[in-house]
Write a protein that holds these residues in place. Structure first.
Motif, PDB file in Angstrom:
ATOM      1  N   PRO A   1      -5.670  -1.296   4.025  1.00  0.00           N
ATOM      2  CA  PRO A   1      -4.310  -1.062   4.536  1.00  0.00           C
ATOM      3  C   PRO A   1      -4.187  -1.351   6.030  1.00  0.00           C
ATOM      4  O   PRO A   1      -3.153  -1.850   6.488  1.00  0.00           O
ATOM      5  CB  PRO A   1      -4.088   0.427   4.240  1.00  0.00           C
ATOM      6  CG  PRO A   1      -4.981   0.709   3.078  1.00  0.00           C
ATOM      7  CD  PRO A   1      -6.200  -0.115   3.323  1.00  0.00           C
ATOM      8  N   LEU A   2      -5.239  -1.051   6.807  1.00  0.00           N
ATOM      9  CA  LEU A   2      -5.195  -1.305   8.247  1.00  0.00           C
ATOM     10  C   LEU A   2      -5.306  -2.790   8.544  1.00  0.00           C
ATOM     11  O   LEU A   2      -4.746  -3.281   9.529  1.00  0.00           O
ATOM     12  CB  LEU A   2      -6.311  -0.541   8.953  1.00  0.00           C
ATOM     13  CG  LEU A   2      -6.203   0.985   8.901  1.00  0.00           C
ATOM     14  CD1 LEU A   2      -7.402   1.625   9.600  1.00  0.00           C
ATOM     15  CD2 LEU A   2      -4.900   1.451   9.547  1.00  0.00           C
TER      16      LEU A   2
ATOM     17  N   TRP B   1       0.835  -1.203   0.000  1.00  0.00           N
ATOM     18  CA  TRP B   1       0.000   0.000   0.000  1.00  0.00           C
ATOM     19  C   TRP B   1       0.867   1.250   0.000  1.00  0.00           C
ATOM     20  O   TRP B   1       0.551   2.233   0.656  1.00  0.00           O
ATOM     21  CB  TRP B   1      -0.934  -0.009   1.211  1.00  0.00           C
ATOM     22  CG  TRP B   1      -1.869  -1.180   1.210  1.00  0.00           C
ATOM     23  CD1 TRP B   1      -1.771  -2.320   1.953  1.00  0.00           C
ATOM     24  CD2 TRP B   1      -3.030  -1.347   0.392  1.00  0.00           C
ATOM     25  NE1 TRP B   1      -2.792  -3.182   1.662  1.00  0.00           N
ATOM     26  CE2 TRP B   1      -3.591  -2.608   0.705  1.00  0.00           C
ATOM     27  CE3 TRP B   1      -3.672  -0.545  -0.573  1.00  0.00           C
ATOM     28  CZ2 TRP B   1      -4.744  -3.096   0.085  1.00  0.00           C
ATOM     29  CZ3 TRP B   1      -4.823  -1.023  -1.185  1.00  0.00           C
ATOM     30  CH2 TRP B   1      -5.338  -2.278  -0.854  1.00  0.00           C
TER      31      TRP B   1
ATOM     32  N   ASP C   1      -1.561  -4.200   7.893  1.00  0.00           N
ATOM     33  CA  ASP C   1      -0.448  -3.944   8.806  1.00  0.00           C
ATOM     34  C   ASP C   1      -0.796  -2.804   9.758  1.00  0.00           C
ATOM     35  O   ASP C   1      -1.155  -1.720   9.331  1.00  0.00           O
ATOM     36  CB  ASP C   1       0.803  -3.593   8.001  1.00  0.00           C
ATOM     37  CG  ASP C   1       2.031  -3.401   8.873  1.00  0.00           C
ATOM     38  OD1 ASP C   1       1.992  -3.816  10.044  1.00  0.00           O
ATOM     39  OD2 ASP C   1       3.027  -2.840   8.379  1.00  0.00           O
ATOM     40  N   GLN C   2      -0.654  -3.062  11.063  1.00  0.00           N
ATOM     41  CA  GLN C   2      -0.894  -2.032  12.065  1.00  0.00           C
ATOM     42  C   GLN C   2       0.339  -1.792  12.939  1.00  0.00           C
ATOM     43  O   GLN C   2       0.254  -1.160  13.992  1.00  0.00           O
ATOM     44  CB  GLN C   2      -2.074  -2.413  12.971  1.00  0.00           C
ATOM     45  CG  GLN C   2      -3.429  -2.401  12.312  1.00  0.00           C
ATOM     46  CD  GLN C   2      -4.553  -2.598  13.329  1.00  0.00           C
ATOM     47  OE1 GLN C   2      -4.430  -2.270  14.495  1.00  0.00           O
ATOM     48  NE2 GLN C   2      -5.659  -3.141  12.853  1.00  0.00           N
TER      49      GLN C   2
ATOM     50  N   THR D   1      -4.069   6.241   3.703  1.00  0.00           N
ATOM     51  CA  THR D   1      -4.791   5.923   4.933  1.00  0.00           C
ATOM     52  C   THR D   1      -3.914   6.001   6.171  1.00  0.00           C
ATOM     53  O   THR D   1      -4.243   6.684   7.147  1.00  0.00           O
ATOM     54  CB  THR D   1      -5.419   4.516   4.845  1.00  0.00           C
ATOM     55  OG1 THR D   1      -6.289   4.460   3.712  1.00  0.00           O
ATOM     56  CG2 THR D   1      -6.213   4.201   6.105  1.00  0.00           C
ATOM     57  N   ASP D   2      -2.795   5.288   6.189  1.00  0.00           N
ATOM     58  CA  ASP D   2      -1.958   5.224   7.381  1.00  0.00           C
ATOM     59  C   ASP D   2      -1.449   6.600   7.804  1.00  0.00           C
ATOM     60  O   ASP D   2      -1.446   6.943   8.989  1.00  0.00           O
ATOM     61  CB  ASP D   2      -0.770   4.282   7.146  1.00  0.00           C
ATOM     62  CG  ASP D   2      -1.150   2.820   7.280  1.00  0.00           C
ATOM     63  OD1 ASP D   2      -2.348   2.534   7.481  1.00  0.00           O
ATOM     64  OD2 ASP D   2      -0.264   1.957   7.172  1.00  0.00           O
ATOM     65  N   THR D   3      -1.002   7.388   6.824  1.00  0.00           N
ATOM     66  CA  THR D   3      -0.477   8.717   7.136  1.00  0.00           C
ATOM     67  C   THR D   3      -1.548   9.604   7.744  1.00  0.00           C
ATOM     68  O   THR D   3      -1.314  10.302   8.740  1.00  0.00           O
ATOM     69  CB  THR D   3       0.102   9.376   5.880  1.00  0.00           C
ATOM     70  OG1 THR D   3       1.147   8.553   5.347  1.00  0.00           O
ATOM     71  CG2 THR D   3       0.650  10.762   6.185  1.00  0.00           C
TER      72      THR D   3
ATOM     73  N   ALA E   1       2.826   0.204  12.871  1.00  0.00           N
ATOM     74  CA  ALA E   1       3.166   1.587  13.205  1.00  0.00           C
ATOM     75  C   ALA E   1       2.304   2.122  14.334  1.00  0.00           C
ATOM     76  O   ALA E   1       2.702   3.045  15.052  1.00  0.00           O
ATOM     77  CB  ALA E   1       3.015   2.469  11.966  1.00  0.00           C
ATOM     78  N   PHE E   2       1.124   1.540  14.507  1.00  0.00           N
ATOM     79  CA  PHE E   2       0.213   1.976  15.560  1.00  0.00           C
ATOM     80  C   PHE E   2       0.376   1.143  16.831  1.00  0.00           C
ATOM     81  O   PHE E   2       0.203   1.656  17.942  1.00  0.00           O
ATOM     82  CB  PHE E   2      -1.228   1.899  15.053  1.00  0.00           C
ATOM     83  CG  PHE E   2      -1.461   2.727  13.817  1.00  0.00           C
ATOM     84  CD1 PHE E   2      -1.692   4.081  13.907  1.00  0.00           C
ATOM     85  CD2 PHE E   2      -1.423   2.145  12.557  1.00  0.00           C
ATOM     86  CE1 PHE E   2      -1.880   4.867  12.774  1.00  0.00           C
ATOM     87  CE2 PHE E   2      -1.617   2.900  11.418  1.00  0.00           C
ATOM     88  CZ  PHE E   2      -1.844   4.263  11.522  1.00  0.00           C
TER      89      PHE E   2
ATOM     90  N   PHE F   1      -2.472   8.296  11.299  1.00  0.00           N
ATOM     91  CA  PHE F   1      -1.404   8.548  12.263  1.00  0.00           C
ATOM     92  C   PHE F   1      -1.380  10.013  12.677  1.00  0.00           C
ATOM     93  O   PHE F   1      -1.265  10.342  13.865  1.00  0.00           O
ATOM     94  CB  PHE F   1      -0.049   8.141  11.671  1.00  0.00           C
ATOM     95  CG  PHE F   1       1.050   8.038  12.685  1.00  0.00           C
ATOM     96  CD1 PHE F   1       1.376   6.813  13.252  1.00  0.00           C
ATOM     97  CD2 PHE F   1       1.755   9.167  13.083  1.00  0.00           C
ATOM     98  CE1 PHE F   1       2.389   6.713  14.201  1.00  0.00           C
ATOM     99  CE2 PHE F   1       2.765   9.076  14.041  1.00  0.00           C
ATOM    100  CZ  PHE F   1       3.082   7.851  14.596  1.00  0.00           C
TER     101      PHE F   1
ATOM    102  N   CYS G   1     -11.904   2.162  13.896  1.00  0.00           N
ATOM    103  CA  CYS G   1     -11.822   2.508  12.478  1.00  0.00           C
ATOM    104  C   CYS G   1     -12.642   1.557  11.618  1.00  0.00           C
ATOM    105  O   CYS G   1     -12.813   0.382  11.946  1.00  0.00           O
ATOM    106  CB  CYS G   1     -10.370   2.440  11.991  1.00  0.00           C
ATOM    107  SG  CYS G   1      -9.221   3.514  12.869  1.00  0.00           S
TER     108      CYS G   1
END
Length: 374
Positions: free
Chosen positions: A232-233, A200, A236-237, A205-207, A239-240, A210, A227
């Motif tokens: 994308p979530l 992705w 992989d999560q 989404t992630d940016t 980063a969160f 975050f 959410c």
């Protein structure tokens, strides 16, 4: 007690940022709780006669009655809403800088970011694209395809299809720079693959999530994030997850602005379908309102929402800024000269960063003196 924040989006197209019918990506968030969200949703559905027993933002904004319902939601949650709004074409231009230019300048990238060189390149590319400059669409399409597939074989002829006798000088310099620096780009693509970040890579989404969470973290000691289950979530999560139970507050002063970069999650992000989460339905309606405004709607609701979004829609938003390419400005003049210098060095096979801080200082002084402001 952790504060519940609900999130949903409008305009998701994953890695396809050139989707012709979805030009904007809006990620909305609202601070509430399950009880309040349920009461608001059920009240709105009942009083506005909304079918299906669920708020669907894309359906609500199509009709005046639905927009009235959304307007009521916006009023009810005033002061508890944050949005991230991105122009996808401009976001793709920013990605191009990140993966074509930045790897080549990584030794002293902060120097280039500090003078706004990244914004100059992205905004110039965006202007070329929206003005349908010769070759611009090909550059965007080829770059998007390269990032989707990460096919190194394509680097040998990167942006070759954009060659056109009417190419602007800026477009020629950007294209030839990329072609000359293909080896650096190749290394970056391999690094992305090795880190498992590629699936992705262009998605926003992630940016957006975050950045929104980081800003909510300045208001609440702990957050429970709920959410919509975006792909994308689901993928992989990580980063969160590192923010679970993190109580310190850290800020970054990168690029001359102070931004929060940490937050405290009560646990893993909860992925809930809107059918079972009234809070996500609220966020969905808010995201749809944001997207509706940016489509150019001019009715009374769009006019009112536009002024509201100006105050709540800047969290991680990726929107073009024409001031960055106003050639009357010292900043834009300096960055235009920088591009010419980098292009010249790349074609000659010279080191791109050697002596560059001093070079930037010299041309800044020369441009300022020429304008009569010693």
């Amino acid at each position: 007690m952790a504060q519940h924040i609900y999130f949903d989006e409008s305009g998701f197209t994953g890695n396809n940022l050139l989707h012709p019918d979805q030009k904007y990506f809006v990620y909305a968030s609202v601070a509430s709780d399950d009880h309040e969200a349920k009461e608001v949703v059920e009240s709105v559905i009942r009083r506005y006669g909304i079918q299906g027993g669920e708020l669907k933002g894309r359906n609500l904004i199509r009709f005046n009655r639905g927009r009235r319902a959304v307007d009521e939601i916006i009023s009810h949650f005033e002061g508890r809403v944050k949005l991230s709004v991105s122009d996808k074409k401009y976001a793709l231009a920013c990605k191009l800088f990140e993966y074509i230019f930045e790897p080549c300048l990584s030794e002293i990238n902060s120097v280039f970011y500090r003078v706004g060189f990244h914004k100059f390149i992205a905004n110039m590319l965006y202007i070329e694209f929206v003005a349908r400059g010769a070759g611009a669409e090909d550059i965007f399409a080829e770059f998007e395809e390269l990032m989707r597939t990460r096919d190194e074989a394509k680097l040998g002829s990167i942006f070759a299809s954009s060659v056109h006798p009417e190419n602007s000088p800026i477009l020629v310099q950007i294209r030839e720079f990329a072609q000359c620096m293909a080896d650096d780009v190749r290394k970056e693509l391999r690094a992305i693959g090795d880190a498992g970040l590629g699936k992705w890579i262009l998605d926003l989404t992630d940016t957006a999530l975050f950045t929104l969470l980081a800003n909510w973290g300045t208001e609440y000691d702990q957050i429970t994030a709920v959410c919509d289950p975006a792909k994308p979530l689901q993928h992989d999560q990580s980063a969160f997850d590192v923010m679970i139970g993190r109580e310190d507050r850290v800020f970054s002063d990168a690029f001359g602005e102070r931004h929060p970069i940490t937050f405290n999650l009560s646990g893993p992000i909860q992925l809930r379908d809107s059918k079972i989460s009234h809070g996500v339905q609220i966020a969905d309606a808010l995201a749809a309102a944001g997207a509706y405004v940016f489509t150019g709607a001019t009715d009374a609701h769009a006019t009112r929402w536009r002024s509201i979004i100006a105050g709540i829609g800047h969290y991680g938003s990726i929107i073009p800024d024409m001031d960055e390419v106003d050639i009357r400005d010292v900043r834009a003049q300096r960055n235009a000269v920088l591009l010419m210098e980098l292009h010249s060095r790349a074609k000659a096979g010279k080191n791109l960063v050697e002596g560059m801080p001093e070079y930037i200082h010299i041309i800044s002084r020369m441009i300022t003196e020429r304008r009569g402001h010693p």
